[in-house]
Design an enzyme around this catalytic site. Sequence first.
Site, short mmCIF file in Angstrom:
data_model
loop_
_atom_site.label_atom_id
_atom_site.label_comp_id
_atom_site.label_asym_id
_atom_site.label_seq_id
_atom_site.Cartn_x
_atom_site.Cartn_y
_atom_site.Cartn_z
N ARG A 72 -9.29 0.95 9.16
CA ARG A 72 -8.98 -0.46 9.54
C ARG A 72 -10.09 -1.10 10.09
NH1 ARG A 72 -3.08 0.38 9.07
NH2 ARG A 72 -1.94 -1.58 9.39
N ARG B 210 11.58 -5.58 4.88
CA ARG B 210 11.51 -4.25 4.66
C ARG B 210 12.39 -3.25 5.51
NH1 ARG B 210 5.35 -2.06 5.44
NH2 ARG B 210 5.37 -3.03 7.16
N ARG C 252 -0.38 -8.69 13.64
CA ARG C 252 -1.06 -7.55 12.70
C ARG C 252 -1.86 -8.40 11.60
NH1 ARG C 252 4.59 -5.29 11.34
NH2 ARG C 252 3.49 -4.08 9.58
N LYS D 200 0.86 -1.01 0.10
CA LYS D 200 -0.10 -0.02 -0.08
C LYS D 200 0.75 1.29 -0.12
CE LYS D 200 -2.00 -0.95 3.86
NZ LYS D 200 -1.46 -2.24 4.39
N ARG E 114 11.55 -0.97 11.01
CA ARG E 114 10.49 -0.80 11.97
C ARG E 114 10.57 -1.77 13.00
NH1 ARG E 114 5.40 0.08 8.47
NH2 ARG E 114 4.49 -1.08 10.10
P1 ADP Z 1 1.62 -1.81 7.55
O1 ADP Z 1 2.13 -0.69 6.30
O2 ADP Z 1 2.61 -2.86 7.97
O3 ADP Z 1 0.29 -2.27 7.25
P2 ADP Z 1 0.94 0.55 8.99
O4 ADP Z 1 2.26 1.51 9.11
O5 ADP Z 1 0.14 0.96 8.44
O6 ADP Z 1 1.47 -0.89 8.78
O7 ADP Z 1 0.64 0.45 10.55
C1 ADP Z 1 1.45 0.30 11.71
C2 ADP Z 1 0.81 0.09 12.98
O8 ADP Z 1 0.20 1.54 13.46
C3 ADP Z 1 -0.34 -0.95 13.09
O9 ADP Z 1 0.06 -2.34 13.27
C4 ADP Z 1 -1.05 -0.29 14.12
O10 ADP Z 1 -0.90 -0.65 15.39
C5 ADP Z 1 -1.20 0.96 13.89
N1 ADP Z 1 -2.31 1.73 12.80
C6 ADP Z 1 -1.86 2.37 11.70
N2 ADP Z 1 -3.15 2.73 11.17
C7 ADP Z 1 -4.08 2.49 11.99
C8 ADP Z 1 -5.51 2.28 11.88
N3 ADP Z 1 -6.15 3.03 10.76
N4 ADP Z 1 -6.27 1.81 12.93
C9 ADP Z 1 -5.60 1.39 14.06
N5 ADP Z 1 -4.28 1.29 14.27
C10 ADP Z 1 -3.42 1.70 13.36
P1 ADP Z 2 2.18 -1.84 3.12
O1 ADP Z 2 2.09 -0.34 3.14
O2 ADP Z 2 1.02 -2.36 2.52
O3 ADP Z 2 2.57 -2.42 4.67
P2 ADP Z 2 4.94 -1.76 1.72
O4 ADP Z 2 4.43 -0.82 0.68
O5 ADP Z 2 5.43 -0.95 2.88
O6 ADP Z 2 3.39 -2.25 2.29
O7 ADP Z 2 5.66 -2.91 1.38
C1 ADP Z 2 6.12 -4.10 1.94
C2 ADP Z 2 7.31 -4.30 1.70
O8 ADP Z 2 7.33 -5.06 0.30
C3 ADP Z 2 8.39 -3.20 1.48
O9 ADP Z 2 9.89 -3.80 1.82
C4 ADP Z 2 8.34 -3.12 -0.07
O10 ADP Z 2 9.72 -2.70 -0.72
C5 ADP Z 2 7.96 -4.46 -0.64
N1 ADP Z 2 7.08 -4.35 -1.75
C6 ADP Z 2 6.06 -3.61 -2.21
N2 ADP Z 2 5.39 -3.86 -3.17
C7 ADP Z 2 6.04 -4.81 -3.72
C8 ADP Z 2 5.82 -5.65 -4.85
N3 ADP Z 2 4.97 -5.58 -5.64
N4 ADP Z 2 6.53 -6.73 -5.06
C9 ADP Z 2 7.68 -7.11 -4.18
N5 ADP Z 2 7.85 -6.27 -3.09
C10 ADP Z 2 7.23 -5.21 -2.74
#
Ligand code: ADP
Ligand code: ADP
Length: 216
Positions: free
Chosen positions: A88, A127, A173, A13, A162
């Site tokens: 979420r 990541r 998660r 995302k 992270r």
């Molecule tokens: P990822 O990219 O791996 O999905 P995020 O950066 O979006 O992780 O979120 C990291 C953490 O921040 C989540 O595991 C949660 O603890 C918190 N968080 C982020 N967005 C939300 C949301 N919309 N509602 C509740 N908790 C959130």
């Molecule tokens: P999210 O925001 O949904 O948690 P991220 O955009 O942070 O996901 O991506 C998670 C990890 O996967 C990062 O290390 C990123 O570089 C990698 N990644 C993202 N998109 C792709 C893809 N299409 N194929 C392979 N790896 C990816």
Amino acid sequence: MNIILLGPPGAGKGTQARILEESFSMKQLSTGDMLRASKKSGTELGKKVAQVMEKGDLVTDDIVIGLIAEELELRTKIKGFIFDGFPRTLAQADALSDLLVQKGKTLSVVIEMKVDDEALIRRVVGRFNCKECGEVYHKDNNPPKQSNICDNCNSENSFFHRADDNEESFKNRLMAYYRDTSPLIGYYHAKGTLVSTDGLMDIETTHGNICQILGV
Ligand code: ADP
Ligand code: ADP
Ligand code: ZN
């Protein structure tokens, strides 16, 4: 155009949101990034959310809805928002709907990014990010050109991993995703705004597929 990128942790995302932000004049709103920023600033809110995030639990609806409301209030000139990691929960989805109505905005489309669990864990564990500009990297899938320099902002030695990108927190998660967030798929499908895309494709192909969905 206002869009939601919906998908489990590691679906891509943030990566796609950043590319869309660069290609079109849209603004990424990532509640994860906002929460990490408040954690870094050492505010009361930051202290409260840090432990919750580290474990991989969801932060309360009130807090994240407040953060999004604040952004929508401040950023009056932005024509298109990319909601990344928000909503979420169903309560967050209802709140977003109310906020958009209040601002005279509509939700164009919700893009569900589908990636299987095994690929997700590999993505999350590998990541890392640039602390200066937030750029997202992966040790195998998307490494920087030079191992210690950010391609995006040229910062040196600015990469960090992270605290919640470990296997244990990831499992929590993922559970939170299936329990609390996946009901949004049915919710937006019923509203006629959901489109699913295969998030297993490489980054560029996925971007192309998203552009096709957006008609841009
Ligand atoms: P990822 O990219 O791996 O999905 P995020 O950066 O979006 O992780 O979120 C990291 C953490 O921040 C989540 O595991 C949660 O603890 C918190 N968080 C982020 N967005 C939300 C949301 N919309 N509602 C509740 N908790 C959130
Ligand atoms: P999210 O925001 O949904 O948690 P991220 O955009 O942070 O996901 O991506 C998670 C990890 O996967 C990062 O290390 C990123 O570089 C990698 N990644 C993202 N998109 C792709 C893809 N299409 N194929 C392979 N790896 C990816
Ligand atoms: Zn950078």
